[in-house]
Design a protein around this motif. Structure first.
Motif, PDB file in Angstrom:
ATOM      1  N   CYS A  42      -4.170   2.420   1.915  1.00  0.00           N
ATOM      2  CA  CYS A  42      -5.448   2.644   2.599  1.00  0.00           C
ATOM      3  C   CYS A  42      -5.270   2.551   4.111  1.00  0.00           C
ATOM      4  CB  CYS A  42      -6.504   1.638   2.128  1.00  0.00           C
ATOM      5  SG  CYS A  42      -7.206   2.024   0.509  1.00  0.00           S
ATOM      6  N   HIS A  77      -1.186 -12.770   1.880  1.00  0.00           N
ATOM      7  CA  HIS A  77      -2.107 -12.166   0.899  1.00  0.00           C
ATOM      8  C   HIS A  77      -2.431 -13.060  -0.285  1.00  0.00           C
ATOM      9  CE1 HIS A  77      -2.047  -8.019   2.564  1.00  0.00           C
ATOM     10  NE2 HIS A  77      -0.856  -8.391   2.983  1.00  0.00           N
ATOM     11  N   THR A 103     -11.084  -2.119   9.471  1.00  0.00           N
ATOM     12  CA  THR A 103      -9.988  -3.090   9.422  1.00  0.00           C
ATOM     13  C   THR A 103      -8.840  -2.679  10.346  1.00  0.00           C
ATOM     14  OG1 THR A 103     -10.522  -3.330   7.067  1.00  0.00           O
ATOM     15  CG2 THR A 103      -8.554  -4.444   7.859  1.00  0.00           C
ATOM     16  N   ILE A 106     -11.131  -0.510   2.463  1.00  0.00           N
ATOM     17  CA  ILE A 106     -10.624   0.584   1.613  1.00  0.00           C
ATOM     18  C   ILE A 106     -10.936   1.912   2.306  1.00  0.00           C
ATOM     19  CG2 ILE A 106     -10.892  -0.667  -0.549  1.00  0.00           C
ATOM     20  CD1 ILE A 106     -13.553   1.023  -0.878  1.00  0.00           C
ATOM     21  N   GLY A 119      -3.121  -5.008  -5.313  1.00  0.00           N
ATOM     22  CA  GLY A 119      -3.869  -5.113  -4.057  1.00  0.00           C
ATOM     23  C   GLY A 119      -3.076  -4.886  -2.789  1.00  0.00           C
ATOM     24  N   ASN A 133     -10.065  -7.267   4.627  1.00  0.00           N
ATOM     25  CA  ASN A 133      -9.551  -6.007   4.073  1.00  0.00           C
ATOM     26  C   ASN A 133     -10.605  -4.911   4.062  1.00  0.00           C
ATOM     27  OD1 ASN A 133      -7.344  -7.417   1.474  1.00  0.00           O
ATOM     28  ND2 ASN A 133      -7.015  -7.005   3.633  1.00  0.00           N
ATOM     29  N   SER A 186     -11.573   0.656   5.535  1.00  0.00           N
ATOM     30  CA  SER A 186     -10.303   0.261   6.153  1.00  0.00           C
ATOM     31  C   SER A 186     -10.175   0.855   7.557  1.00  0.00           C
ATOM     32  CB  SER A 186      -9.112   0.643   5.272  1.00  0.00           C
ATOM     33  OG  SER A 186      -9.212   1.966   4.799  1.00  0.00           O
ATOM     34  N   LEU A 211      -3.551  -1.688  -0.443  1.00  0.00           N
ATOM     35  CA  LEU A 211      -4.052  -1.927   0.908  1.00  0.00           C
ATOM     36  C   LEU A 211      -3.186  -1.175   1.925  1.00  0.00           C
ATOM     37  CD1 LEU A 211      -6.158  -3.654   2.556  1.00  0.00           C
ATOM     38  CD2 LEU A 211      -4.254  -5.211   2.998  1.00  0.00           C
ATOM     39  N   THR A 227      -9.979  -5.947  -3.275  1.00  0.00           N
ATOM     40  CA  THR A 227     -10.369  -4.678  -2.654  1.00  0.00           C
ATOM     41  C   THR A 227     -11.071  -3.794  -3.688  1.00  0.00           C
ATOM     42  OG1 THR A 227      -8.089  -3.992  -3.029  1.00  0.00           O
ATOM     43  CG2 THR A 227      -8.689  -4.577  -0.776  1.00  0.00           C
ATOM     44  N   VAL A 256      -6.801 -12.261   4.820  1.00  0.00           N
ATOM     45  CA  VAL A 256      -7.364 -10.949   4.518  1.00  0.00           C
ATOM     46  C   VAL A 256      -8.851 -10.969   4.145  1.00  0.00           C
ATOM     47  CG1 VAL A 256      -5.157  -9.851   3.987  1.00  0.00           C
ATOM     48  CG2 VAL A 256      -6.369 -11.119   2.186  1.00  0.00           C
TER      49      VAL A 256
END
Ligand code: 26W
Length: 795
Positions: free
Chosen positions: A122, A338, A779, A443, A115, A441, A776, A119, A634, A412
């Motif tokens: 992404c 995280h 994000t 993607i 993850g 989070n 993302s 992340l 995610t 997150v």
């Protein structure tokens, strides 16, 4: 690409192919063709890359420090982002080259565990697409995450030397090499820059990965003195630092070499930033404006020694006072957490820190002293200060270092941030409430939809009449107008079927298992961990197997359960769960009484490029972690965006998925965090086992001879964890039995609901239409606005 550009591309490609191979076109191999394609694409990226670099030189920039970047393959993604994927595919076709075979030639860049690393990848894509200045800084591991295979159902790990045949996507920038000094050795850090191409916007950011090399290539004096071994040993000792990615996720490694790795890339990166600042802002000798141009986001605790390193470089190499340097650090660093699992929070024994960098340890002590002093001034007693101390019981607490010095601390997902504030870091929250914030989070829709799911991507563009959704995923919302349109829903069903067919043939080819493409594809892919509860899934399959054995004519819609994921090599119980799933697969798949209706597959070596084939083909997304334990997840978002309803607990970002897509379009089950907290002290899994026959039969299968673990005692270990704890701790720490019945009920509902094709497709559509929040892009804009204060020109 117009016709002219296309012809030029073809011309360049053939020229590159012949130049690098010295062969005639017909004699070139697939690897040759792949290499030449990389070159041809890199030539096209080069100009915009230089332009982007020059432009951002005097602009505020975010630096994303991360020990992991789980990039996967770059070929297809770069073509998509350059906007030339289809054209290049066509022109290769015209040359008689099978594009998919070429694509499959590329090794995944597996420079991360799961993850957190994915992340970071992404985020790189989204920052470039949103025209945000963001540099990635990390490690160029020679060996990525191990390759997984199964022998007799047991996980076996093999090396992953992904760059042994070269790496077409990076450029070695020797002139920017730095020297990293450890207590006992000096090594050269050589940067390899990878371009990160924004989606059709001309922006190219940089991912800079450092590789450790000997300071001097070879010590000839030693060689001449016949001390060949010593010379080679020294070279190896330097190269060891970036030789391999540590394959633990969650469980911290606690090894000297791991901290050396962290310090290595962080020291090189900090030196890089400071040197460049001095070059471009040569009149700011006291670094008064450094913080205006730099913000450093720390991806979990792994890079946190950067805080001490920045102070070291400013004080020791640039003559600043300690307080001056600390003040700068306080304006520059921001920290992301995280995970709330205690075993993952990094604490380094002081003797290890001292072995890596005695000076950094000294600086850490100094920061700790300032902390103690200021907390005493606030009126706290020595013991009240204890939980905040950066150094305590001969250990350095990396999270405390970042929370004290950093100006921002984020979780997150919404629930995760609440848990950080109420529990994990509640003491810090009391003192610095304003530092805490949430960044749910996301993607990247380019890799996880535009590239991975071509049919769905075209369908969406056709339905919406344009492809603005690729830039602003919220536009998917407009798909809701088709919720009652039968033909649209049928089309969507058919697209899913195409993707399922494709996955079924891939699985047949790679796993040797034939599955029914019309069955429900119920999928759980992620790292193997007890808190993610793959064993809950397996126990439920055992239950289904028992039912079907008793009653082969039971009303049950055929279902294929698919697993994928790696276990940390030292994590015995996680490996036991893999063996268990494989053993259940063996028994079920070979039993003619049930295998028309039930199949189980554990795919080997799940990785980014396998995910690209799996997510688009899923009917059900299994997100079944114990409430409160999965920070975000995610994978859940990748399934949602590709139109699979979530079967999930109220955990991590699942909660936000249910909120956005509607509970009625998903399958929520299981206890909440509050409920678990409440029953925690009186929880009695054995009681559940004794009173629920279905559960008892499934659990007993672990030890009654039905299943064979080849005398590894792995199944007994899982059995004991569930109802018979060995070490005095509570049984079933992750509440598997507690949630079993509810999980089973949810499955029953899915099995019924799936038969109503239109109703099911409607759920899929609603999930896609409401996935916008989980881009993302959203994000990264939130990071840029709230934490980094960097403008995104698009917003
Ligand atoms: C020191 C060993 C170690 C290695 C990796 C400790 C901790 C980690 C990571 C925190 C593990 C990780 O990848 N965490 C995941 O991060 C994702 C991105 O935020 C979240 O979606 C997942 O829920 C979280 O488990």
């Amino acid at each position: 690409m117009d016709k002219l550009e296309k012809n030029k591309f073809t011309e360049d490609y053939i020229e590159n192919l012949q130049r690098i191979t010295l062969k005639n076109f017909d004699d070139t191999s697939e690897k040759d063709k792949y290499d030449a394609l990389c070159d041809t694409i890199m030539e096209r990226i080069n100009q915009e890359w230089r332009f982007s670099k020059n432009k951002s030189r005097y602009e505020r920039t975010a630096y994303y420090f991360s020990a992991e970047f789980l990039i996967g393959r770059s070929l297809g993604n770069n073509l998509i982002n350059l906007g030339i994927y289809d054209q290049v595919k066509d022109l290769l076709d015209e040359l008689g080259i099978d594009f998919e075979a070429i694509e499959d030639y590329e090794d995944d860049a597996a420079l991360g565990n799961g993850g957190l690393g994915r992340l970071a990848a992404c985020f790189m894509d989204s920052a470039a697409t949103q025209d945000i200045n963001m540099y990635g800084y990390g490690v160029r591991y020679r060996e990525g995450l191990f390759k997984q295979s199964f022998e007799n159902g047991f996980q076996v790990e093999k090396g992953d030397s992904w760059i042994k045949d070269g790496d077409g996507w990076s450029i070695r920038v020797d002139s920017d090499s730095r020297i990293v000094k450890f207590k006992d050795q000096q090594v050269k850090a050589v940067p390899f820059d990878m371009p990160v191409v924004g989606y059709k916007n001309g922006k190219v950011n940089t991912l800079r990965l450092w590789q450790a090399e000997p300071f001097e290539e070879f010590e000839f004096e030693r060689f001449n003195n016949f001390e060949y071994d010593a010379a080679v040993a020294k070279k190896n000792r330097a190269e060891d630092i970036t030789r391999v990615l540590y394959p633990n996720d969650i469980q911290r490694a606690g090894r000297l070499l791991r901290l050396k790795q962290q310090y290595f890339f962080v020291s090189a990166s900090i030196q890089d930033l400071v040197a460049k600042y001095k070059r471009y802002f040569s009149d700011d000798l006291r670094f008064k404006n450094f913080h205006k141009y730099h913000v450093i986001q720390l991806n979990d605790t792994h890079p946190n020694i950067a805080i001490a390193e920045l102070i070291r470089v400013l004080v020791d190499e640039n003559g600043l006072e300690f307080e001056e340097a600390l003040d700068i650090a306080k304006k520059v660093f921001a920290f992301t957490n995280h995970t709330v699992l205690q075993e993952a929070l990094e604490k380094w024994p002081i003797d290890i820190v001292e072995e890596v960098s005695p000076r950094c340890l000294e600086i850490i002590y100094k920061i700790n002293d300032m902390l103690v002093k200021s907390f005493k001034e606030k009126g706290l007693t020595e013991t009240e200060i204890d939980p905040y101390r950066i150094v305590i019981y001969d250990q350095v607490h990396m999270a405390n270092l970042a929370i004290y010095v950093g100006f921002s601390v984020n979780g997150v997902a919404a629930l995760h941030t609440e848990i950080l504030k109420d529990d994990t870091f509640s003491h810090w929250y009391k003192i610095f409430p304003n530092k805490f914030n949430n960044k749910t989070n996301g993607i990247t829709p380019r890799r996880w939809l535009v590239y991975a799911n071509r049919p769905l991507s075209s369908f969406i563009t056709e339905k919406l009449g344009n492809d603005n959704w690729k830039y602003n995923l919220d536009e998917l919302k407009a798909l809701e107008k088709f919720v009652d349109d039968e033909s649209t829903l049928n089309e969507l069903w058919n697209i899913k079927q195409v993707n399922k067919n494709r996955l079924a043939s891939y699985i047949l080819e790679h796993e040797g298992i034939k599955i029914n493409p019309e069955s429900i594809f119920d999928i759980q892919v992620k790292r193997i961990h007890e808190y993610k509860r793959q064993h809950l899934n397996v126990l439920h399959i055992i239950y289904l197997y028992h039912q079907l054995k008793k009653n082969p004519y039971m009303d049950f819609y055929p279902t294929t359960f698919i697993f994928g994921g790696k276990a940390a090599p030292g994590y015995f119980r996680a490996k036991g769960i893999i063996k268990l799933a494989n053993e259940v697969a063996r028994v079920v798949n070979n039993d003619p009484d049930v295998n028309k209706k039930l199949k189980v597959v554990f795919v080997e070596n799940f990785r980014v490029s396998y995910g690209e084939k799996i997510y688009p083909a899923a009917d059900v997304s299994e997100q079944i972690s114990t409430a409160g334990k999965e920070a975000s997840g995610t994978g859940n978002m990748k399934f949602m965006l590709n139109g699979a309803p979530t079967l999930g607990t109220l955990d991590g970002a699942n909660i936000e998925i249910f909120d956005h897509a509607g509970e009625e379009n998903n399958y929520r089950f299981g206890a909440t965090v509050e409920q678990l907290n409440e029953i925690e002290s009186s929880y009695n899994p054995r009681g559940i086992y004794q009173t629920n026959k279905d559960i008892k039969d499934a659990v007993d299968a672990l030890v009654n001879g039905e299943l064979d673990d080849n005398n590894s005692y792995m199944f007994l270990d899982i059995y004991n964890e569930l109802i018979n704890p060995q070490d005095g701790s509570r049984a079933d720490r992750y509440f598997v039995l507690k949630d079993f019945q509810d999980y089973k009920n949810a499955h029953e509902k899915i099995n019924k609901d799936y038969r109503d094709k239109l109703e099911w497709s409607r759920k899929c559509l609603m999930n896609i239409a409401n996935a916008g929040y989980f881009s993302s892009d959203r994000t990264i804009i939130d990071y840029a606005d709230d934490i980094w204060k960097i403008d995104s020109p698009n917003y």
